[in-house]
Design a protein around this motif. Structure first.
Motif, PDB file in Angstrom:
ATOM      1  N   LYS A 136     -14.009 -12.013 -14.196  1.00 15.37           N
ATOM      2  CA  LYS A 136     -14.009 -12.544 -12.835  1.00 15.37           C
ATOM      3  C   LYS A 136     -13.176 -13.822 -12.805  1.00 15.37           C
ATOM      4  CE  LYS A 136     -17.512 -12.926  -9.351  1.00 15.37           C
ATOM      5  NZ  LYS A 136     -18.941 -13.157  -9.069  1.00 15.37           N
ATOM      6  N   GLN A 137     -12.431 -14.012 -11.720  1.00 15.57           N
ATOM      7  CA  GLN A 137     -11.650 -15.246 -11.606  1.00 15.57           C
ATOM      8  C   GLN A 137     -11.565 -15.699 -10.147  1.00 15.57           C
ATOM      9  OE1 GLN A 137      -7.764 -14.389 -13.172  1.00 15.57           O
ATOM     10  NE2 GLN A 137      -7.136 -13.181 -11.416  1.00 15.57           N
ATOM     11  N   ILE A 138     -11.332 -17.002  -9.985  1.00 12.48           N
ATOM     12  CA  ILE A 138     -11.193 -17.556  -8.637  1.00 12.48           C
ATOM     13  C   ILE A 138      -9.891 -17.038  -8.040  1.00 12.48           C
ATOM     14  CG2 ILE A 138     -11.034 -19.684  -7.287  1.00 12.48           C
ATOM     15  CD1 ILE A 138     -12.561 -21.100  -9.483  1.00 12.48           C
ATOM     16  N   SER A 139      -9.923 -16.692  -6.773  1.00 12.91           N
ATOM     17  CA  SER A 139      -8.755 -16.105  -6.121  1.00 12.91           C
ATOM     18  C   SER A 139      -7.688 -17.160  -5.851  1.00 12.91           C
ATOM     19  CB  SER A 139      -9.157 -15.450  -4.802  1.00 12.91           C
ATOM     20  OG  SER A 139      -9.545 -16.429  -3.852  1.00 12.91           O
ATOM     21  N   TYR A 140      -6.440 -16.716  -5.868  1.00 14.46           N
ATOM     22  CA  TYR A 140      -5.340 -17.603  -5.490  1.00 14.46           C
ATOM     23  C   TYR A 140      -5.513 -18.046  -4.042  1.00 14.46           C
ATOM     24  CZ  TYR A 140      -0.686 -19.392  -4.513  1.00 14.46           C
ATOM     25  OH  TYR A 140       0.356 -20.209  -4.145  1.00 14.46           O
ATOM     26  N   TYR A 141      -6.046 -17.173  -3.222  1.00 10.25           N
ATOM     27  CA  TYR A 141      -6.283 -17.512  -1.817  1.00 10.25           C
ATOM     28  C   TYR A 141      -7.125 -18.775  -1.717  1.00 10.25           C
ATOM     29  CZ  TYR A 141      -8.390 -17.449   2.823  1.00 10.25           C
ATOM     30  OH  TYR A 141      -8.827 -17.814   4.060  1.00 10.25           O
ATOM     31  N   PHE A 142      -8.219 -18.822  -2.472  1.00 10.50           N
ATOM     32  CA  PHE A 142      -9.116 -19.968  -2.393  1.00 10.50           C
ATOM     33  C   PHE A 142      -8.459 -21.223  -2.952  1.00 10.50           C
ATOM     34  CE2 PHE A 142     -12.362 -22.841  -3.989  1.00 10.50           C
ATOM     35  CZ  PHE A 142     -13.202 -22.955  -2.896  1.00 10.50           C
ATOM     36  N   LEU A 143      -7.797 -21.104  -4.089  1.00  8.53           N
ATOM     37  CA  LEU A 143      -7.169 -22.269  -4.709  1.00  8.53           C
ATOM     38  C   LEU A 143      -6.075 -22.847  -3.812  1.00  8.53           C
ATOM     39  CD1 LEU A 143      -6.886 -20.970  -8.390  1.00  8.53           C
ATOM     40  CD2 LEU A 143      -8.582 -22.569  -7.462  1.00  8.53           C
ATOM     41  N   ASN A 144      -5.311 -21.970  -3.198  1.00 16.19           N
ATOM     42  CA  ASN A 144      -4.254 -22.425  -2.293  1.00 16.19           C
ATOM     43  C   ASN A 144      -4.857 -23.067  -1.042  1.00 16.19           C
ATOM     44  OD1 ASN A 144      -1.406 -22.548  -1.508  1.00 16.19           O
ATOM     45  ND2 ASN A 144      -1.939 -21.017   0.029  1.00 16.19           N
ATOM     46  N   ALA A 145      -5.935 -22.474  -0.522  1.00 14.66           N
ATOM     47  CA  ALA A 145      -6.604 -23.042   0.644  1.00 14.66           C
ATOM     48  C   ALA A 145      -7.183 -24.415   0.323  1.00 14.66           C
ATOM     49  CB  ALA A 145      -7.706 -22.100   1.121  1.00 14.66           C
ATOM     50  N   PHE A 146      -7.707 -24.582  -0.883  1.00 12.30           N
ATOM     51  CA  PHE A 146      -8.241 -25.880  -1.294  1.00 12.30           C
ATOM     52  C   PHE A 146      -7.144 -26.942  -1.297  1.00 12.30           C
ATOM     53  CE2 PHE A 146      -9.103 -29.108  -4.484  1.00 12.30           C
ATOM     54  CZ  PHE A 146     -10.392 -29.511  -4.169  1.00 12.30           C
ATOM     55  N   ASP A 147      -6.000 -26.619  -1.877  1.00 13.94           N
ATOM     56  CA  ASP A 147      -4.870 -27.559  -1.899  1.00 13.94           C
ATOM     57  C   ASP A 147      -4.481 -27.989  -0.487  1.00 13.94           C
ATOM     58  OD1 ASP A 147      -4.198 -28.214  -4.501  1.00 13.94           O
ATOM     59  OD2 ASP A 147      -2.910 -26.476  -4.778  1.00 13.94           O
ATOM     60  N   LYS A 148      -4.363 -27.022   0.402  1.00 19.74           N
ATOM     61  CA  LYS A 148      -3.924 -27.325   1.765  1.00 19.74           C
ATOM     62  C   LYS A 148      -4.999 -28.072   2.542  1.00 19.74           C
ATOM     63  CE  LYS A 148      -0.717 -23.432   2.112  1.00 19.74           C
ATOM     64  NZ  LYS A 148      -0.405 -22.148   2.792  1.00 19.74           N
ATOM     65  N   TRP A 149      -6.254 -27.840   2.215  1.00 18.18           N
ATOM     66  CA  TRP A 149      -7.363 -28.467   2.918  1.00 18.18           C
ATOM     67  C   TRP A 149      -7.315 -29.981   2.767  1.00 18.18           C
ATOM     68  CZ3 TRP A 149     -11.671 -25.959   5.356  1.00 18.18           C
ATOM     69  CH2 TRP A 149     -12.736 -26.805   5.698  1.00 18.18           C
ATOM     70  N   LEU A 150      -7.023 -30.470   1.562  1.00 20.90           N
ATOM     71  CA  LEU A 150      -7.082 -31.901   1.295  1.00 20.90           C
ATOM     72  C   LEU A 150      -5.911 -32.652   1.909  1.00 20.90           C
ATOM     73  CD1 LEU A 150      -8.346 -31.964  -2.404  1.00 20.90           C
ATOM     74  CD2 LEU A 150      -9.669 -32.097  -0.283  1.00 20.90           C
ATOM     75  N   GLY A 151      -4.692 -32.138   1.775  1.00 20.41           N
ATOM     76  CA  GLY A 151      -3.540 -32.728   2.446  1.00 20.41           C
ATOM     77  C   GLY A 151      -3.022 -34.027   1.854  1.00 20.41           C
ATOM     78  N   PHE A 152      -3.414 -34.377   0.635  1.00 27.52           N
ATOM     79  CA  PHE A 152      -2.941 -35.633   0.052  1.00 27.52           C
ATOM     80  C   PHE A 152      -1.475 -35.575  -0.355  1.00 27.52           C
ATOM     81  CE2 PHE A 152      -7.576 -35.997  -1.013  1.00 27.52           C
ATOM     82  CZ  PHE A 152      -7.824 -37.030  -0.132  1.00 27.52           C
ATOM     83  N   ASP A 153      -0.912 -34.377  -0.451  1.00 25.75           N
ATOM     84  CA  ASP A 153       0.505 -34.275  -0.795  1.00 25.75           C
ATOM     85  C   ASP A 153       1.383 -34.766   0.346  1.00 25.75           C
ATOM     86  OD1 ASP A 153      -0.315 -32.166   0.780  1.00 25.75           O
ATOM     87  OD2 ASP A 153       1.090 -30.728  -0.091  1.00 25.75           O
ATOM     88  N   SER A 154       0.904 -34.617   1.579  1.00 22.08           N
ATOM     89  CA  SER A 154       1.697 -35.069   2.734  1.00 22.08           C
ATOM     90  C   SER A 154       1.261 -36.442   3.244  1.00 22.08           C
ATOM     91  CB  SER A 154       1.597 -34.047   3.871  1.00 22.08           C
ATOM     92  OG  SER A 154       0.244 -33.844   4.251  1.00 22.08           O
ATOM     93  N   ASN A 155       0.024 -36.832   2.984  1.00 24.03           N
ATOM     94  CA  ASN A 155      -0.494 -38.113   3.497  1.00 24.03           C
ATOM     95  C   ASN A 155      -1.245 -38.879   2.405  1.00 24.03           C
ATOM     96  OD1 ASN A 155      -0.547 -36.065   6.006  1.00 24.03           O
ATOM     97  ND2 ASN A 155      -0.218 -38.133   6.781  1.00 24.03           N
TER      98      ASN A 155
END
Length: 511
Positions: free
Chosen positions: A337-356
């Motif tokens: 079993k592994q964490i989905s890329y969908y979730f990991l990518n959504a987590f990255d976008k959720w935080l938004g520290f790369d842009s702000n």
């Protein structure tokens, strides 16, 4: 295409607010002699009121663009060259750009109308980009010429991004630069713009959302002559001296616990999903898994989803739908079993520290006056560690609690966009010589009409602290409601703004 707007006859304000380098009063002196702090704040206000006029003003200080359209609105872009440091002579000071977008209803471009300045929440976030006449902007444009000002370091105002900040080669240089990006200088920028854009430099109305409201209270403290009236939405700050960060996080953790319980009551199926995910992360090699951004997702990093998931409208729903797809299906027998890329990518976008990234760097220091934050949220969390220990909670079958609007030192190890700024973040947390942001005497004697929407269950701006401050601001009227969350201005269409305006124009009774 930008065209030059002639401004040779308009005065240039040089707003010399108090800074640690220019004051002979030490932090120790202010603590021992409260009257010294009062004298200092009075001097600060006087310096703004007596802002000097610079000769030889050039049109390059203000560039105004041509009008353009989105559905039912007309917009015009403005760029202003302002000092990074207002305590330095204007001609010799380093300049940064402040961007502001002027918004009116179609057909009102040349109509004489009062001005409304909008100050966005944050710190470190740009103003909204209108795509049509809707929400509070549509309501405001019924009677105002709206100015959407990107606060310094955000949007198109000499933006501070991971790449642009890399030009400052040392942590010390970055801190020296960032010390000019708090509410005091945001107010100076606003005054710089008002005196150039408003006919006859007349006072304007200011609408402050969240941190934008904090800035508006600083405005009331030191430059009330620039204000006709003030509207606050979820934005009344704690104003006592020293650092108020400890007090803020101590009460905010309590509200965060309540929001967590509400979330799991709404979506009880997520209780087990989150526990399973925390166990998976803690048992992974290195205590976490690699994110698409290059950072690492750990159990405590996962808890950061509460920052926007627990405190804003539709946050619960968006968080739940993320957890629906947390694991990939096992489509080959025997595979792990592994964490989905969908979730990991959504987590990255959720935080938004790369842009702000400015938000993470400056979040705690917005509360500091003459003292350091010393990673306040991290220290206060340790007082609640038995409840916020994600790994222990998952092992014991208890709810894993998400955190709220808090920044922690380990984020600068785990979030890829923040890693280059780890040393600067630590220096900022230890910096003590922050100037005063509020003048309590001036606020008590305030004569500018103020209306504030106070959200009773606000996770970001605590109701108890709001009421303590509200009692110290003259001419303030409160609208206390649990109908909206912190994002009420955005979520309520024009309803919130309409209610506040009605409180000031006599349409709402005084009781």
């Amino acid at each position: 295409m930008l065209t030059i707007r002639a401004l040779s006859s308009i005065p240039t304000p040089l707003l010399h607010l108090y800074t640690s380098s220019s004051s002979a009063l030490s932090t120790r002196t202010l603590r021992r002699h409260p009257t010294a702090a009062t004298m200092l704040n009075s001097a600060t206000a006087a310096m703004i009121t007596a802002a000097s006029t610079s000769k030889g003003v050039t049109s390059s200080e203000h560039l105004a663009g041509n009008w353009y359209s989105v559905p039912d609105l007309r917009l015009r872009d403005h760029k202003f060259n302002v000092p990074l440091d207002y305590s330095v002579d204007f001609k010799s000071s380093q300049k940064i750009t402040i961007f502001a977008r002027e918004v009116v209803s179609v057909g009102k471009e040349e109509r004489s109308m009062p001005y409304l300045l909008y100050l966005q929440g944050g710190p470190g976030f740009e103003c909204p980009r209108p795509t049509e006449a809707s929400g509070w902007i549509s309501r405001a444009c019924e009677e105002y010429r709206v100015i959407l000002m990107d606060q310094r370091g955000t949007g198109l105002s000499t933006p501070l991004t991971p790449s642009s900040m890399s030009q400052l080669k040392s942590a010390e240089n970055l801190v020296e630069y960032l010390k000019h990006f708090r509410a005091d200088n945001i107010v100076r920028d606003a005054e710089f713009i008002r005196k150039r854009i408003v006919p006859d430099a007349a006072p304007w109305t200011v609408l402050g959302q969240s941190f934008g409201g904090f800035c508006a209270v600083t405005y009331l403290s030191f430059a009330p002559q620039g204000l006709k009236q003030v509207l606050l939405t979820g934005g009344i700050p704690p104003i006592t001296g020293g650092t108020t960060a400890d007090a803020v996080y101590r009460v905010c953790f309590e509200q965060v616990k309540i929001q967590n319980m509400k979330y799991y009551k709404r979506f009880p199926q997520d209780l087990q999903i989150v526990q399973e995910l925390v166990n998976y992360l803690s048992e992974s090699e290195g205590g976490g898994v690699l994110l698409p951004s290059g950072g690492t997702l750990t159990p405590w990093g996962l808890q950061l989803l509460g920052l926007s998931g627990l405190g804003s409208s539709t946050g619960f729903e968006r968080l739940h739908y993320m957890f629906e797809r947390v694991f990939d299906p096992v489509i080959v027998a025997g595979e792990k079993k592994q964490i989905s890329y969908y979730f990991l990518n959504a987590f990255d976008k959720w935080l938004g520290f790369d842009s702000n990234p400015l938000y993470a760097l400056m979040h705690e220091v917005i509360y500091c006056q003459g003292d350091s934050s010393r990673w306040a949220a991290h220290r206060i969390r340790s007082e609640n560690n038995s409840e916020f220990d994600a790994i222990k909670a998952a092992k014991e079958g208890r709810p894993v609690l998400f955190t709220g609007e808090m920044v922690f030192p380990w984020m600068f190890d785990e979030i890829n966009a923040l890693k280059p700024f780890k040393d600067a973040a630590h220096l900022l947390s230890e910096k003590k010589d922050w100037p005063q942001l509020y003048d309590i005497d001036a606020l008590k004697n305030n004569k500018v009409p103020v209306a504030a929407a106070v959200y009773y269950e606000d996770m970001y701006v605590n109701f108890k602290l709001v009421m303590e401050t509200a009692s110290q601001i003259g001419e303030l009227r409160l609208w206390i409601t649990n109908e909206f969350m912190h994002s009420g201005l955005r979520d309520g269409g024009g309803q919130v703004l309409n209610h506040l305006l009605a409180m000031l124009d006599g349409k709402k009774p005084l009781f």
